[in-house]
Write an enzyme that holds these catalytic residues in place. Structure first.
Site, short mmCIF file in Angstrom:
data_model
loop_
_atom_site.label_atom_id
_atom_site.label_comp_id
_atom_site.label_asym_id
_atom_site.label_seq_id
_atom_site.Cartn_x
_atom_site.Cartn_y
_atom_site.Cartn_z
N GLY A 51 0.86 -1.17 0.00
CA GLY A 51 0.00 0.00 0.00
C GLY A 51 0.89 1.22 0.00
O GLY A 51 1.86 1.27 -0.75
N SER A 77 5.87 -5.40 -1.02
CA SER A 77 5.84 -3.99 -1.44
C SER A 77 6.14 -3.05 -0.27
O SER A 77 7.27 -3.06 0.24
CB SER A 77 4.47 -3.72 -2.09
OG SER A 77 4.48 -2.51 -2.77
N ALA A 78 5.20 -2.25 0.22
CA ALA A 78 5.47 -1.37 1.36
C ALA A 78 5.96 -2.17 2.58
O ALA A 78 6.84 -1.72 3.32
CB ALA A 78 4.22 -0.57 1.74
N HIS A 115 8.87 -3.42 -6.78
CA HIS A 115 8.26 -3.09 -8.09
C HIS A 115 9.31 -2.46 -9.02
O HIS A 115 8.99 -1.53 -9.77
CB HIS A 115 7.09 -2.12 -7.94
CG HIS A 115 5.96 -2.61 -7.09
ND1 HIS A 115 5.03 -3.53 -7.54
CD2 HIS A 115 5.61 -2.33 -5.81
CE1 HIS A 115 4.15 -3.76 -6.56
NE2 HIS A 115 4.49 -3.06 -5.51
N GLU A 134 8.95 -7.37 -10.02
CA GLU A 134 7.74 -8.08 -9.57
C GLU A 134 7.88 -9.57 -9.83
O GLU A 134 8.17 -9.98 -10.96
CB GLU A 134 6.52 -7.51 -10.28
CG GLU A 134 6.26 -6.06 -9.86
CD GLU A 134 5.09 -5.42 -10.57
OE1 GLU A 134 4.58 -6.00 -11.55
OE2 GLU A 134 4.69 -4.33 -10.14
#
Lengths: 235, 235
Positions: free
Chosen positions: A90, A122-123, A159, A194
């Protein structure tokens, strides 16, 4: 023994949430029935409840349950007592801001260092680095610090995107941004495409997945490393 | 009378630095011979001297000289005495950090409000908004605040990019990021595509250039506005 999966993304194009990595997660969480889910990063501003449902739905496929950290009256204790932890993606600024505001940075570090299995996407992977200064996210809130968990002795760029040679857009490429980072910071940065992830087993850090990763070291040209490469020498 | 050009980019694909907007700049700086250049954002980590040369080279085409703010012993006085100001693009976090460290936020606001003509491109435009929370840049340094000059009563998103429907990349689109911003902030955001700019004449704010701009208001679907549209109602 420290055990982490630090993944570029939760979802690869054309498949469901966490699907590409479920087999790995079965292994990471083999002694874990209930996973404490940190929903703070709220992708697209989704509610903590709805986000937890998405995580729980994915984990149910491997016979696990995900429980949201926001449902505990004492989140610090929830982290201390967790069998396993997953921090979803997020907005990294929102995530870090919430972790600081709830005094959870120290307990989260401690849990990781004492062997609680940890998954980040991700985050949730950005915060495993030394700082969040190589996030791609928009700084929509001002957190008290950019310092992160330091579970690995470098920074993560999830990413990771190669430059698009046909683009007419004049904004900076990812590589340009990371090179700018190195004008002000010296730690290495791991560009994770990714579908790639870092597997951490104690102090052993290995690139995993099907793709190469791009390594940016201070004052060196960037280079590619193959899956299976050990990154223990980087710091 | 306040006079600003708040441009998405310094450079459009296929032409030289500031070339696409030189005619406008001749007009903005019609009573200005020497433009004070704020080189702090340092794109790709270029030196302040080298960056100032690039700006000066562009301004020489319209008979103006650009002088770097970094060459003044007292940068506050330099801003107070400037005939015109140009803040170039690069990294918004680095720019804002330097402005705060040199105590230049207040003098820069004052100069703009008392009518010193101001040009911003990219990062230099981001700082014209209420905050830098809609920058696209990587947070490579931690500034003392995300608050900016507030020369316009909303936020700017420069280099605005439409979603690429063919992309297999799972990172957030620009629109998604700005919508996340609106979960935590209420001011409008102007998505300025490359080649667009805002012209500010006192309190009159107009979209200029050949392209439409995308407006994001809190709790409304985003919408496009044509060049020539007045944005005075937004705040």
């Amino acid at each position: 023994m420290r055990q982490l999966i630090i993944a570029s993304t939760s979802t690869v194009h054309g498949s469901g949430y966490l699907d590409y990595i479920l087999e790995e997660l079965s292994n990471l969480f083999k002694n874990t029935n209930t996973i404490l889910f940190v929903p703070y990063a709220r992708p697209s501003g989704i509610s903590h409840d709805d986000y937890t449902k998405i995580a729980n739905n994915a984990f149910s496929k491997i016979g696990k349950t995900a429980v949201g950290l926001h449902t505990f009256e004492n989140p610090k204790e929830a982290i201390e007592n967790a069998e396993g932890i997953f921090t979803g993606g997020g907005n990294t600024f929102v995530l870090v801001d919430q972790l600081y505001k709830n005094d959870l940075i120290v307990p989260l570090k401690a849990a990781i260092n004492t062997g609680t299995p940890y998954l980040g996407t991700s985050a949730g992977s950005n915060i495993c680095g030394l700082t969040i200064k190589t996030t791609n996210d928009m700084p929509i809130v001002y957190p008290p610090s950019f310092n992160a968990l330091g579970a690995v002795p470098f920074n993560i760029n999830p990413h990771y995107l190669d430059p698009d040679k046909n683009s007419k857009h004049m904004g900076e490429t990812r590589e340009t941004r990371i090179k700018e980072f190195h004008h002000y910071n010296t730690q290495p940065v791991i560009g994770l495409r990714e579908g790639s992830w870092l597997s951490v087993q104690n102090d052993d850090i290995t690139i995993r997945g099907a793709l190469t990763a791009r390594i940016f070291e201070h004052n060196k040209p960037p280079y590619e490393v193959n899956p299976g490469t050990n990154l223990n020498h980087l710091n």
